[in-house]
Design a protein around this motif. Structure first.
Motif, PDB file in Angstrom:
ATOM      1  N   THR A 141      -3.640  -6.318  -1.251  1.00 22.38           N
ATOM      2  CA  THR A 141      -4.355  -6.380   0.021  1.00 22.38           C
ATOM      3  C   THR A 141      -4.966  -5.019   0.328  1.00 22.38           C
ATOM      4  O   THR A 141      -4.784  -4.058  -0.411  1.00 22.38           O
ATOM      5  N   ARG A 142      -5.690  -4.952   1.434  1.00 21.67           N
ATOM      6  CA  ARG A 142      -6.320  -3.713   1.899  1.00 21.67           C
ATOM      7  C   ARG A 142      -7.093  -3.037   0.767  1.00 21.67           C
ATOM      8  O   ARG A 142      -6.960  -1.827   0.525  1.00 21.67           O
ATOM      9  N   GLU A 144     -10.057  -1.362  -1.233  1.00 22.91           N
ATOM     10  CA  GLU A 144     -11.155  -0.473  -0.848  1.00 22.91           C
ATOM     11  C   GLU A 144     -11.743   0.184  -2.095  1.00 22.91           C
ATOM     12  O   GLU A 144     -11.000   0.628  -2.982  1.00 22.91           O
ATOM     13  N   SER A 156      -5.599  -0.213  -3.304  1.00 25.17           N
ATOM     14  CA  SER A 156      -5.039  -1.477  -2.858  1.00 25.17           C
ATOM     15  C   SER A 156      -3.586  -1.277  -2.480  1.00 25.17           C
ATOM     16  O   SER A 156      -2.995  -0.217  -2.742  1.00 25.17           O
ATOM     17  N   ARG A 205      -0.789   6.152   2.639  1.00 29.21           N
ATOM     18  CA  ARG A 205      -2.090   5.868   2.022  1.00 29.21           C
ATOM     19  C   ARG A 205      -2.940   7.137   2.011  1.00 29.21           C
ATOM     20  O   ARG A 205      -3.646   7.416   1.028  1.00 29.21           O
TER      21      ARG A 205
END
Length: 229
Positions: A141-142, A144, A156, A205
């Motif tokens: 997910t997430r 970029e 990710s 992150r």
């Protein structure tokens, strides 16, 4: 007042066989994989045994001593499994949770594990390889896409909980990944930062992105021999 960042150059940076360079922020301690996974009877294994002798000597009793040995063996087994799938670097991260001292963290120390692993890929343009690294990837997910100094990359996240039969604490494990294709277009490096402190997702992150931005596939210590333009 602003001060210049302080860097410590590891001996591995001058390894003539190295094909990737990167910088780790303060708070990370690299694990000596060659020593921890040295075969029995080797000089490195003897040095490791000598290094751990003081810890065993101060153990209050034999039960504690055996527990320490068992935990060390389990850690070596885990590191061995990581190396079998392409991991070439591991670091333990220890940071104080100072985002909000009034929160549940209360300034307590936070642990994380940073790994660098190589993956073989089919020959393709680097941007394509970066996209393929997360396309169709389960539970990622997430996602970029980014253009870093070393080239294209994708970021990710995955969130997993160990199975009940694995003997591990039933705590969600957050893993943040950076996929960076090598210029030879045949492989990519995967940077992964793992932690059980899911509430600090944003901060971890940012740490991984900071490391990824320092990655270089060209030797950064070699003097520039090109003509000034």
């Amino acid at each position: 007042m602003t001060t210049a960042p302080y860097f410590v150059v590891a001996d591995s940076a001058r390894d003539p066989d190295a094909d990737i360079w990167f910088v780790e922020p303060a708070g990370f301690t690299a694990l000596p994989l060659d020593s921890l996974l040295a075969p029995p009877g080797s000089a490195a294994a003897d040095e490791l045994r000598t290094a751990f002798a003081p810890f065993l000597d101060v153990a209050p009793n034999e039960a504690i001593r055996q527990q320490f040995v068992a935990q060390l063996a389990a850690g070596r087994q885990l590191l061995g499994a990581l190396c079998e799938v392409g991991t070439v670097h591991c670091s333990i991260g220890l940071h104080r949770d100072d985002v909000d001292d009034t929160s549940s963290g209360g300034g307590q120390p936070l642990l994380s594990l940073f790994t660098l692993s190589w993956r073989d890929t089919t020959v393709a343009a680097r941007a394509v390889t970066a996209a393929r690294a997360v396309t169709g990837a389960e539970e990622h997910t997430r996602i970029e896409y980014a253009e870093l100094p070393c080239g294209p990359a994708t970021f990710s996240e995955t969130l997993r909980t160990p199975g009940a039969d694995m003997g591990l604490p039933q705590m969600p494990l957050l893993q943040i990944h950076a996929h960076l294709p090598h210029p030879d277009c045949k492989r990519l490096v995967v940077l992964t930062l793992s932690t059980t402190t899911v509430a600090r997702r944003q901060q971890y992150r940012a740490i991984l992105q900071q490391i990824a931005e320092t990655v270089s596939f060209d030797h950064p210590l070699e003097p520039d021999t090109g003509e000034a333009r």
